[in-house]
Design a protein around this motif. Structure first.
Motif, PDB file in Angstrom:
ATOM      1  N   LEU A 123       0.853  -1.195   0.000  1.00  0.00           N
ATOM      2  CA  LEU A 123       0.000   0.000   0.000  1.00  0.00           C
ATOM      3  C   LEU A 123       0.880   1.233   0.000  1.00  0.00           C
ATOM      4  O   LEU A 123       1.973   1.229   0.590  1.00  0.00           O
ATOM      5  CB  LEU A 123      -0.892   0.010   1.243  1.00  0.00           C
ATOM      6  N   PRO A 124       0.405   2.309  -0.635  1.00  0.00           N
ATOM      7  CA  PRO A 124       1.204   3.539  -0.630  1.00  0.00           C
ATOM      8  C   PRO A 124       1.445   4.022   0.802  1.00  0.00           C
ATOM      9  O   PRO A 124       0.528   4.004   1.627  1.00  0.00           O
ATOM     10  CB  PRO A 124       0.325   4.527  -1.401  1.00  0.00           C
ATOM     11  N   THR A 125       2.664   4.420   1.070  1.00  0.00           N
ATOM     12  CA  THR A 125       3.042   4.874   2.421  1.00  0.00           C
ATOM     13  C   THR A 125       2.131   5.988   2.904  1.00  0.00           C
ATOM     14  O   THR A 125       1.751   6.034   4.077  1.00  0.00           O
ATOM     15  CB  THR A 125       4.504   5.365   2.391  1.00  0.00           C
ATOM     16  N   ASN A 126       1.764   6.894   1.984  1.00  0.00           N
ATOM     17  CA  ASN A 126       0.934   8.035   2.389  1.00  0.00           C
ATOM     18  C   ASN A 126      -0.411   7.566   2.936  1.00  0.00           C
ATOM     19  O   ASN A 126      -0.912   8.127   3.908  1.00  0.00           O
ATOM     20  CB  ASN A 126       0.672   8.956   1.184  1.00  0.00           C
ATOM     21  N   ASN A 127      -1.000   6.557   2.280  1.00  0.00           N
ATOM     22  CA  ASN A 127      -2.301   6.052   2.740  1.00  0.00           C
ATOM     23  C   ASN A 127      -2.188   5.458   4.142  1.00  0.00           C
ATOM     24  O   ASN A 127      -3.021   5.707   5.002  1.00  0.00           O
ATOM     25  CB  ASN A 127      -2.827   4.959   1.801  1.00  0.00           C
ATOM     26  N   VAL A 128      -1.125   4.671   4.336  1.00  0.00           N
ATOM     27  CA  VAL A 128      -0.944   4.029   5.637  1.00  0.00           C
ATOM     28  C   VAL A 128      -0.687   5.081   6.711  1.00  0.00           C
ATOM     29  O   VAL A 128      -1.270   5.038   7.800  1.00  0.00           O
ATOM     30  CB  VAL A 128       0.227   3.015   5.580  1.00  0.00           C
ATOM     31  N   SER A 129       0.166   6.052   6.380  1.00  0.00           N
ATOM     32  CA  SER A 129       0.461   7.103   7.360  1.00  0.00           C
ATOM     33  C   SER A 129      -0.804   7.856   7.733  1.00  0.00           C
ATOM     34  O   SER A 129      -0.998   8.228   8.897  1.00  0.00           O
ATOM     35  CB  SER A 129       1.491   8.084   6.788  1.00  0.00           C
ATOM     36  N   ALA A 130      -1.673   8.095   6.720  1.00  0.00           N
ATOM     37  CA  ALA A 130      -2.919   8.822   6.992  1.00  0.00           C
ATOM     38  C   ALA A 130      -3.800   8.020   7.951  1.00  0.00           C
ATOM     39  O   ALA A 130      -4.400   8.579   8.873  1.00  0.00           O
ATOM     40  CB  ALA A 130      -3.666   9.088   5.684  1.00  0.00           C
ATOM     41  N   LEU A 131      -3.854   6.695   7.737  1.00  0.00           N
ATOM     42  CA  LEU A 131      -4.652   5.843   8.628  1.00  0.00           C
ATOM     43  C   LEU A 131      -4.086   5.863  10.042  1.00  0.00           C
ATOM     44  O   LEU A 131      -4.825   5.995  11.018  1.00  0.00           O
ATOM     45  CB  LEU A 131      -4.657   4.390   8.111  1.00  0.00           C
ATOM     46  N   LEU A 132      -2.762   5.746  10.134  1.00  0.00           N
ATOM     47  CA  LEU A 132      -2.133   5.735  11.452  1.00  0.00           C
ATOM     48  C   LEU A 132      -2.323   7.085  12.146  1.00  0.00           C
ATOM     49  O   LEU A 132      -2.634   7.149  13.342  1.00  0.00           O
ATOM     50  CB  LEU A 132      -0.640   5.407  11.314  1.00  0.00           C
ATOM     51  N   ALA A 133      -2.150   8.156  11.370  1.00  0.00           N
ATOM     52  CA  ALA A 133      -2.303   9.490  11.956  1.00  0.00           C
ATOM     53  C   ALA A 133      -3.718   9.687  12.481  1.00  0.00           C
ATOM     54  O   ALA A 133      -3.943  10.356  13.493  1.00  0.00           O
ATOM     55  CB  ALA A 133      -1.952  10.552  10.917  1.00  0.00           C
ATOM     56  N   SER A 134      -4.694   9.070  11.780  1.00  0.00           N
ATOM     57  CA  SER A 134      -6.084   9.255  12.176  1.00  0.00           C
ATOM     58  C   SER A 134      -6.376   8.648  13.546  1.00  0.00           C
ATOM     59  O   SER A 134      -7.353   8.987  14.182  1.00  0.00           O
ATOM     60  CB  SER A 134      -7.025   8.659  11.121  1.00  0.00           C
ATOM     61  N   ILE A 135      -5.504   7.732  13.992  1.00  0.00           N
ATOM     62  CA  ILE A 135      -5.716   7.186  15.338  1.00  0.00           C
ATOM     63  C   ILE A 135      -4.618   7.681  16.283  1.00  0.00           C
ATOM     64  O   ILE A 135      -4.374   7.100  17.338  1.00  0.00           O
ATOM     65  CB  ILE A 135      -5.772   5.635  15.335  1.00  0.00           C
TER      66      ILE A 135
END
Lengths: 231, 168
Positions: A123-135
Protein backbone atom coordinates in the motif's frame (compact mmCIF):
# COMPACT_ATOMS: atom_id res chain seq x y z
CA UNK A 1 46.35 -15.98 -29.99
CA UNK A 2 46.86 -18.65 -32.68
CA UNK A 3 44.77 -18.94 -35.80
CA UNK A 4 42.62 -21.75 -34.43
CA UNK A 5 41.81 -19.89 -31.20
CA UNK A 6 41.11 -16.77 -33.19
CA UNK A 7 38.64 -18.66 -35.36
CA UNK A 8 36.89 -20.13 -32.32
CA UNK A 9 36.60 -16.67 -30.75
CA UNK A 10 35.14 -15.26 -33.96
CA UNK A 11 32.69 -18.12 -34.26
CA UNK A 12 31.58 -17.51 -30.69
CA UNK A 13 31.25 -13.78 -31.37
CA UNK A 14 29.10 -14.54 -34.41
CA UNK A 15 26.71 -16.70 -32.43
CA UNK A 16 26.54 -14.08 -29.68
CA UNK A 17 25.83 -11.09 -31.92
CA UNK A 18 26.35 -11.70 -35.66
CA UNK A 19 25.67 -8.09 -36.60
CA UNK A 20 28.46 -6.88 -34.32
CA UNK A 21 31.23 -8.73 -36.16
CA UNK A 22 32.69 -6.69 -39.01
CA UNK A 23 33.15 -8.24 -42.43
CA UNK A 24 36.81 -7.16 -42.31
CA UNK A 25 37.40 -9.53 -39.43
CA UNK A 26 36.13 -12.38 -41.58
CA UNK A 27 37.61 -11.42 -44.92
CA UNK A 28 40.03 -14.33 -45.05
CA UNK A 29 37.58 -16.97 -43.90
CA UNK A 30 34.80 -17.89 -46.34
CA UNK A 31 33.38 -20.42 -43.89
CA UNK A 32 32.83 -17.80 -41.20
CA UNK A 33 31.52 -15.35 -43.79
CA UNK A 34 28.89 -17.89 -44.76
CA UNK A 35 28.06 -18.54 -41.11
CA UNK A 36 27.57 -14.80 -40.54
CA UNK A 37 25.23 -14.54 -43.52
CA UNK A 38 23.19 -17.48 -42.31
CA UNK A 39 22.97 -16.18 -38.75
CA UNK A 40 22.02 -12.71 -39.94
CA UNK A 41 19.30 -14.20 -42.12
CA UNK A 42 18.05 -16.22 -39.17
CA UNK A 43 18.08 -13.11 -36.96
CA UNK A 44 16.02 -11.30 -39.55
CA UNK A 45 13.43 -14.09 -39.50
CA UNK A 46 13.35 -14.01 -35.70
CA UNK A 47 12.91 -10.23 -35.69
CA UNK A 48 9.91 -10.60 -37.95
CA UNK A 49 8.44 -13.25 -35.67
CA UNK A 50 9.03 -11.10 -32.60
CA UNK A 51 6.96 -8.31 -34.10
CA UNK A 52 3.71 -9.84 -32.93
CA UNK A 53 0.46 -8.13 -33.57
CA UNK A 54 -0.48 -6.05 -30.54
CA UNK A 55 -4.13 -6.05 -29.37
CA UNK A 56 -6.00 -3.03 -30.65
CA UNK A 57 -6.21 -0.15 -28.19
CA UNK A 58 -3.90 -1.82 -25.68
CA UNK A 59 -2.53 1.54 -24.53
CA UNK A 60 -6.04 3.03 -24.27
CA UNK A 61 -7.22 0.07 -22.21
CA UNK A 62 -4.30 0.48 -19.82
CA UNK A 63 -4.88 4.22 -19.47
CA UNK A 64 -8.56 3.64 -18.82
CA UNK A 65 -7.76 1.06 -16.17
CA UNK A 66 -5.29 3.47 -14.58
CA UNK A 67 -7.93 6.21 -14.45
CA UNK A 68 -10.40 3.87 -12.75
CA UNK A 69 -7.73 2.69 -10.32
CA UNK A 70 -6.80 6.30 -9.57
CA UNK A 71 -10.42 7.29 -9.05
CA UNK A 72 -11.13 4.30 -6.84
CA UNK A 73 -7.95 4.98 -4.89
CA UNK A 74 -9.15 8.55 -4.27
CA UNK A 75 -12.58 7.24 -3.35
CA UNK A 76 -11.08 4.79 -0.90
CA UNK A 77 -8.95 7.53 0.61
CA UNK A 78 -11.89 9.92 0.84
CA UNK A 79 -14.08 7.22 2.32
CA UNK A 80 -11.40 6.32 4.80
CA UNK A 81 -10.86 9.97 5.71
CA UNK A 82 -14.58 10.57 6.06
CA UNK A 83 -15.04 7.38 8.03
CA UNK A 84 -12.16 8.27 10.24
CA UNK A 85 -13.45 11.79 10.81
CA UNK A 86 -16.88 10.51 11.72
CA UNK A 87 -15.92 7.60 13.87
CA UNK A 88 -12.51 8.22 15.35
CA UNK A 89 -13.71 11.02 17.57
CA UNK A 90 -16.58 8.83 18.69
CA UNK A 91 -15.08 5.37 18.95
CA UNK A 92 -11.62 6.21 20.09
CA UNK A 93 -12.86 8.39 22.88
CA UNK A 94 -15.26 5.81 24.19
CA UNK A 95 -13.91 4.03 27.21
CA UNK A 96 -13.02 0.66 25.71
CA UNK A 97 -13.56 -2.52 27.56
CA UNK A 98 -10.43 -4.18 28.81
CA UNK A 99 -10.60 -7.69 27.53
CA UNK A 100 -8.63 -10.41 29.11
CA UNK A 101 -9.24 -12.63 26.07
CA UNK A 102 -8.32 -10.11 23.40
CA UNK A 103 -5.59 -12.38 22.08
CA UNK A 104 -8.10 -15.11 21.24
CA UNK A 105 -10.32 -12.53 19.51
CA UNK A 106 -7.29 -11.44 17.50
CA UNK A 107 -6.64 -15.02 16.42
CA UNK A 108 -10.28 -15.50 15.40
CA UNK A 109 -10.13 -12.27 13.45
CA UNK A 110 -7.00 -13.40 11.60
CA UNK A 111 -8.84 -16.59 10.56
CA UNK A 112 -11.87 -14.52 9.56
CA UNK A 113 -9.71 -12.46 7.18
CA UNK A 114 -7.14 -15.03 6.12
CA UNK A 115 -7.17 -13.58 2.61
CA UNK A 116 -5.44 -10.49 4.03
CA UNK A 117 -2.31 -12.59 4.54
CA UNK A 118 -2.17 -13.33 0.85
CA UNK A 119 -2.13 -9.70 -0.30
CA UNK A 120 0.95 -9.03 -2.39
CA UNK A 121 0.75 -5.37 -3.31
CA UNK A 122 2.33 -2.81 -1.04
CA UNK A 123 0.00 0.00 0.00
CA UNK A 124 1.20 3.54 -0.63
CA UNK A 125 3.04 4.87 2.42
CA UNK A 126 0.93 8.03 2.39
CA UNK A 127 -2.30 6.05 2.74
CA UNK A 128 -0.94 4.03 5.64
CA UNK A 129 0.46 7.10 7.36
CA UNK A 130 -2.92 8.82 6.99
CA UNK A 131 -4.65 5.84 8.63
CA UNK A 132 -2.13 5.73 11.45
CA UNK A 133 -2.30 9.49 11.96
CA UNK A 134 -6.08 9.25 12.18
CA UNK A 135 -5.72 7.19 15.34
CA UNK A 136 -3.00 9.37 16.74
CA UNK A 137 0.10 7.43 15.63
CA UNK A 138 2.43 10.00 14.16
CA UNK A 139 5.32 7.71 13.31
CA UNK A 140 5.58 5.66 10.14
CA UNK A 141 5.72 1.91 10.38
CA UNK A 142 9.06 1.16 8.69
CA UNK A 143 7.80 -2.00 6.98
CA UNK A 144 5.87 -2.69 3.76
CA UNK A 145 2.14 -2.71 4.55
CA UNK A 146 -0.02 -4.92 2.32
CA UNK A 147 -3.37 -4.64 4.01
CA UNK A 148 -4.93 -2.02 6.28
CA UNK A 149 -8.50 -1.48 7.40
CA UNK A 150 -10.42 -0.66 10.52
CA UNK A 151 -12.04 -3.65 12.19
CA UNK A 152 -13.75 -4.38 15.43
CA UNK A 153 -12.07 -6.74 17.82
CA UNK A 154 -14.85 -7.77 20.13
CA UNK A 155 -16.30 -4.28 20.21
CA UNK A 156 -12.93 -2.53 20.24
CA UNK A 157 -12.21 -0.61 17.09
CA UNK A 158 -8.72 -1.34 15.85
CA UNK A 159 -6.55 -0.83 12.81
CA UNK A 160 -5.90 -4.24 11.25
CA UNK A 161 -2.75 -4.33 9.14
CA UNK A 162 -0.68 -7.01 7.45
CA UNK A 163 2.97 -6.09 7.10
CA UNK A 164 5.79 -7.93 5.39
CA UNK A 165 8.52 -8.83 7.85
CA UNK A 166 11.52 -10.96 6.89
CA UNK A 167 9.62 -12.24 3.90
CA UNK A 168 6.52 -13.34 5.81
CA UNK A 169 3.17 -11.67 6.44
CA UNK A 170 2.69 -10.49 10.02
CA UNK A 171 -0.66 -9.25 11.30
CA UNK A 172 -0.67 -6.14 13.48
CA UNK A 173 -3.75 -4.80 15.29
CA UNK A 174 -3.39 -1.27 16.60
CA UNK A 175 -5.80 -0.71 19.47
CA UNK A 176 -6.99 2.56 20.93
CA UNK A 177 -4.77 4.11 23.55
CA UNK A 178 -7.31 3.70 26.31
CA UNK A 179 -7.60 -0.06 26.01
CA UNK A 180 -6.30 -1.51 29.21
CA UNK A 181 -3.21 -3.67 28.83
CA UNK A 182 -3.83 -7.39 28.84
CA UNK A 183 -3.04 -9.37 31.90
CA UNK A 184 0.75 -9.88 31.83
CA UNK A 185 0.15 -13.61 32.07
CA UNK A 186 -1.90 -13.49 28.86
CA UNK A 187 0.23 -11.12 26.82
CA UNK A 188 1.31 -14.00 24.63
CA UNK A 189 -1.32 -16.17 22.98
CA UNK A 190 -1.36 -18.95 20.42
CA UNK A 191 -3.22 -21.78 18.80
CA UNK A 192 -2.02 -24.65 16.65
CA UNK A 193 -1.17 -22.34 13.74
CA UNK A 194 -0.58 -18.78 14.93
CA UNK A 195 1.23 -17.17 17.78
CA UNK A 196 0.67 -13.63 18.99
CA UNK A 197 1.86 -11.12 21.54
CA UNK A 198 0.75 -7.80 22.91
CA UNK A 199 3.23 -4.94 22.62
CA UNK A 200 3.02 -1.20 23.07
CA UNK A 201 3.48 1.25 20.24
CA UNK A 202 3.70 4.84 21.37
CA UNK A 203 0.51 5.27 23.37
CA UNK A 204 -1.24 2.31 21.78
CA UNK A 205 -1.51 -1.36 22.51
CA UNK A 206 -0.69 -3.49 19.52
CA UNK A 207 -1.27 -7.18 18.95
CA UNK A 208 1.20 -8.93 16.65
CA UNK A 209 0.24 -12.30 15.15
CA UNK A 210 2.41 -14.55 13.00
CA UNK A 211 2.71 -18.17 11.93
CA UNK A 212 6.41 -18.26 12.78
CA UNK A 213 7.27 -17.99 16.48
CA UNK A 214 10.80 -16.79 15.77
CA UNK A 215 9.40 -13.83 13.86
CA UNK A 216 7.49 -12.65 16.90
CA UNK A 217 10.56 -11.94 18.98
CA UNK A 218 12.48 -10.64 15.94
CA UNK A 219 9.62 -8.27 15.15
CA UNK A 220 9.50 -7.05 18.73
CA UNK A 221 13.28 -6.59 18.81
CA UNK A 222 13.34 -4.68 15.56
CA UNK A 223 10.67 -2.26 16.69
CA UNK A 224 12.42 -1.88 20.03
CA UNK A 225 15.58 -0.88 18.21
CA UNK A 226 13.61 1.80 16.46
CA UNK A 227 12.33 3.02 19.82
CA UNK A 228 8.79 2.53 18.67
CA UNK A 229 7.69 -0.09 21.12
CA UNK A 230 7.95 -0.50 24.84
CA UNK A 231 7.10 -3.99 25.85
CA UNK B 1 5.96 21.35 -18.03
CA UNK B 2 4.83 17.71 -18.06
CA UNK B 3 2.39 16.63 -15.41
CA UNK B 4 2.72 13.16 -13.92
CA UNK B 5 -0.31 12.06 -15.94
CA UNK B 6 1.13 13.37 -19.21
CA UNK B 7 4.41 11.65 -18.47
CA UNK B 8 2.60 8.41 -17.70
CA UNK B 9 0.49 8.51 -20.84
CA UNK B 10 3.59 9.08 -22.95
CA UNK B 11 5.23 6.12 -21.27
CA UNK B 12 2.26 3.83 -21.91
CA UNK B 13 1.91 4.81 -25.55
CA UNK B 14 5.63 4.50 -26.21
CA UNK B 15 6.28 1.20 -24.48
CA UNK B 16 3.05 -0.83 -24.17
CA UNK B 17 3.37 -2.53 -27.60
CA UNK B 18 6.95 -3.72 -27.14
CA UNK B 19 6.29 -4.69 -23.52
CA UNK B 20 3.41 -6.81 -24.76
CA UNK B 21 5.59 -8.49 -27.39
CA UNK B 22 8.34 -9.13 -24.87
CA UNK B 23 5.80 -10.52 -22.37
CA UNK B 24 4.38 -12.85 -25.02
CA UNK B 25 7.77 -14.39 -25.64
CA UNK B 26 8.55 -14.46 -21.95
CA UNK B 27 5.42 -16.19 -20.72
CA UNK B 28 4.33 -17.79 -24.02
CA UNK B 29 0.71 -16.74 -23.83
CA UNK B 30 -0.90 -13.63 -25.37
CA UNK B 31 -3.67 -13.59 -22.75
CA UNK B 32 -1.26 -13.74 -19.83
CA UNK B 33 1.01 -11.24 -21.58
CA UNK B 34 -1.78 -8.67 -21.83
CA UNK B 35 -2.54 -9.00 -18.11
CA UNK B 36 1.14 -8.80 -17.34
CA UNK B 37 1.58 -5.57 -19.29
CA UNK B 38 -1.45 -4.02 -17.61
CA UNK B 39 -0.14 -4.95 -14.16
CA UNK B 40 3.33 -3.71 -15.08
CA UNK B 41 2.09 -0.33 -16.24
CA UNK B 42 -0.25 0.09 -13.28
CA UNK B 43 2.65 -0.58 -10.96
CA UNK B 44 4.76 1.82 -12.97
CA UNK B 45 2.12 4.50 -12.41
CA UNK B 46 2.14 3.89 -8.66
CA UNK B 47 5.93 4.19 -8.61
CA UNK B 48 6.38 6.84 -11.27
CA UNK B 49 8.27 9.05 -8.84
CA UNK B 50 11.10 6.49 -8.97
CA UNK B 51 11.73 7.17 -12.65
CA UNK B 52 14.10 10.13 -12.70
CA UNK B 53 15.57 9.76 -16.18
CA UNK B 54 13.47 9.20 -19.31
CA UNK B 55 16.36 7.30 -20.89
CA UNK B 56 16.10 4.70 -18.15
CA UNK B 57 12.37 4.13 -18.78
CA UNK B 58 12.67 1.05 -20.98
CA UNK B 59 14.98 -0.84 -18.60
CA UNK B 60 12.90 0.23 -15.61
CA UNK B 61 9.67 -1.05 -17.19
CA UNK B 62 11.27 -4.31 -18.28
CA UNK B 63 12.47 -4.93 -14.74
CA UNK B 64 8.97 -4.26 -13.36
CA UNK B 65 7.54 -6.67 -15.92
CA UNK B 66 10.03 -9.39 -14.97
CA UNK B 67 9.16 -8.88 -11.30
CA UNK B 68 5.44 -9.03 -12.04
CA UNK B 69 5.99 -12.23 -13.99
CA UNK B 70 7.89 -13.77 -11.07
CA UNK B 71 5.09 -12.64 -8.75
CA UNK B 72 2.57 -14.43 -10.94
CA UNK B 73 4.52 -17.64 -10.61
CA UNK B 74 4.55 -17.20 -6.84
CA UNK B 75 0.82 -16.69 -6.77
CA UNK B 76 0.30 -19.63 -9.12
CA UNK B 77 -2.74 -17.94 -10.54
CA UNK B 78 -1.98 -19.21 -13.98
CA UNK B 79 -1.18 -22.61 -15.24
CA UNK B 80 1.08 -21.77 -18.13
CA UNK B 81 0.83 -25.24 -19.58
CA UNK B 82 -2.90 -24.69 -19.99
CA UNK B 83 -2.69 -21.17 -21.31
CA UNK B 84 0.04 -21.62 -23.87
CA UNK B 85 -1.15 -20.60 -27.25
CA UNK B 86 0.26 -20.08 -30.67
CA UNK B 87 1.89 -16.71 -30.80
CA UNK B 88 1.64 -16.23 -34.50
CA UNK B 89 -1.44 -14.20 -35.37
CA UNK B 90 -4.03 -16.14 -37.31
CA UNK B 91 -3.50 -13.94 -40.32
CA UNK B 92 -3.91 -15.35 -43.80
CA UNK B 93 -0.80 -17.07 -45.10
CA UNK B 94 0.77 -15.62 -48.20
CA UNK B 95 2.92 -18.62 -48.85
CA UNK B 96 2.32 -21.95 -47.15
CA UNK B 97 6.04 -22.80 -47.21
CA UNK B 98 7.08 -19.51 -45.60
CA UNK B 99 4.34 -19.88 -43.06
CA UNK B 100 5.45 -23.40 -42.22
CA UNK B 101 9.07 -22.30 -41.83
CA UNK B 102 8.07 -19.39 -39.61
CA UNK B 103 5.89 -21.65 -37.54
CA UNK B 104 8.74 -24.12 -37.14
CA UNK B 105 11.12 -21.34 -36.07
CA UNK B 106 8.53 -19.98 -33.64
CA UNK B 107 8.18 -23.39 -32.00
CA UNK B 108 11.94 -23.71 -31.71
CA UNK B 109 12.21 -20.28 -30.09
CA UNK B 110 9.41 -21.10 -27.67
CA UNK B 111 11.15 -24.37 -26.81
CA UNK B 112 14.39 -22.59 -25.86
CA UNK B 113 15.18 -22.45 -22.14
CA UNK B 114 13.57 -19.26 -20.78
CA UNK B 115 16.85 -17.50 -20.00
CA UNK B 116 18.16 -18.05 -23.55
CA UNK B 117 14.85 -17.00 -25.09
CA UNK B 118 14.75 -13.88 -22.96
CA UNK B 119 18.28 -12.76 -23.86
CA UNK B 120 17.61 -13.30 -27.56
CA UNK B 121 14.29 -11.43 -27.39
CA UNK B 122 15.85 -8.45 -25.61
CA UNK B 123 18.64 -8.32 -28.17
CA UNK B 124 16.52 -8.65 -31.29
CA UNK B 125 13.27 -6.99 -30.21
CA UNK B 126 14.76 -4.00 -28.41
CA UNK B 127 18.20 -3.91 -30.03
CA UNK B 128 19.76 -4.00 -26.57
CA UNK B 129 23.50 -4.42 -26.04
CA UNK B 130 24.89 -7.20 -23.89
CA UNK B 131 25.47 -4.74 -21.04
CA UNK B 132 21.89 -3.48 -21.22
CA UNK B 133 20.54 -7.05 -21.19
CA UNK B 134 22.76 -7.83 -18.21
CA UNK B 135 21.30 -4.86 -16.33
CA UNK B 136 17.68 -5.80 -17.04
CA UNK B 137 18.19 -9.48 -16.24
CA UNK B 138 20.40 -8.66 -13.26
CA UNK B 139 23.28 -10.77 -14.36
CA UNK B 140 26.71 -10.14 -15.92
CA UNK B 141 27.86 -9.66 -19.49
CA UNK B 142 29.61 -13.04 -19.71
CA UNK B 143 26.42 -14.84 -18.73
CA UNK B 144 24.41 -12.86 -21.26
CA UNK B 145 26.90 -13.65 -24.02
CA UNK B 146 26.78 -17.33 -23.13
CA UNK B 147 22.99 -17.32 -23.24
CA UNK B 148 22.95 -15.61 -26.63
CA UNK B 149 25.58 -17.99 -27.99
CA UNK B 150 23.68 -21.04 -26.79
CA UNK B 151 20.33 -19.72 -27.98
CA UNK B 152 21.55 -19.28 -31.56
CA UNK B 153 23.53 -22.49 -31.49
CA UNK B 154 20.50 -24.48 -30.31
CA UNK B 155 18.19 -22.88 -32.84
CA UNK B 156 20.57 -23.57 -35.67
CA UNK B 157 21.17 -27.17 -34.62
CA UNK B 158 17.48 -27.88 -34.21
CA UNK B 159 16.48 -26.27 -37.49
CA UNK B 160 19.22 -28.13 -39.34
CA UNK B 161 18.17 -31.36 -37.71
CA UNK B 162 14.51 -30.76 -38.60
CA UNK B 163 15.46 -29.94 -42.20
CA UNK B 164 17.62 -33.08 -42.37
CA UNK B 165 14.78 -35.24 -41.08
CA UNK B 166 12.41 -33.73 -43.64
CA UNK B 167 14.74 -34.40 -46.52
CA UNK B 168 16.15 -37.66 -45.24
Amino acid sequence: MDKHTDKLALRRALYTAPAQVSTQQLQHDPELQLLQQQLLAQDEQIKQLLQLEVPANLADKILLQQKFARRSSWRVMLAMAAGTALFSSYLFWQPSQPDSDLGQHALRHVYHELAALKMVNELPTNNVSALLASIGVQQELPLPVRYARFCELEGVRSLHMVVLFEGAPVTVFVLPSDVAPMDPANQQFADSRFIGKQLRWQQHQILVVTEQPELLSAFSEQLNKLHLVNT
Amino acid sequence: MFTEQTKYEALVRAYAPDLYRYACWLCRSPAVAEDLVQETLLRAWKNLHQLKDAKAARGWLLQILRNENARRFERKQFDYADTEQDLLPAAESFDPEISLAADRLEQKILALPEQYREALTLQLLFGMTGDEIAEVTQTNLNTVNTRLFRARMLLRQQLESAAGAQHG
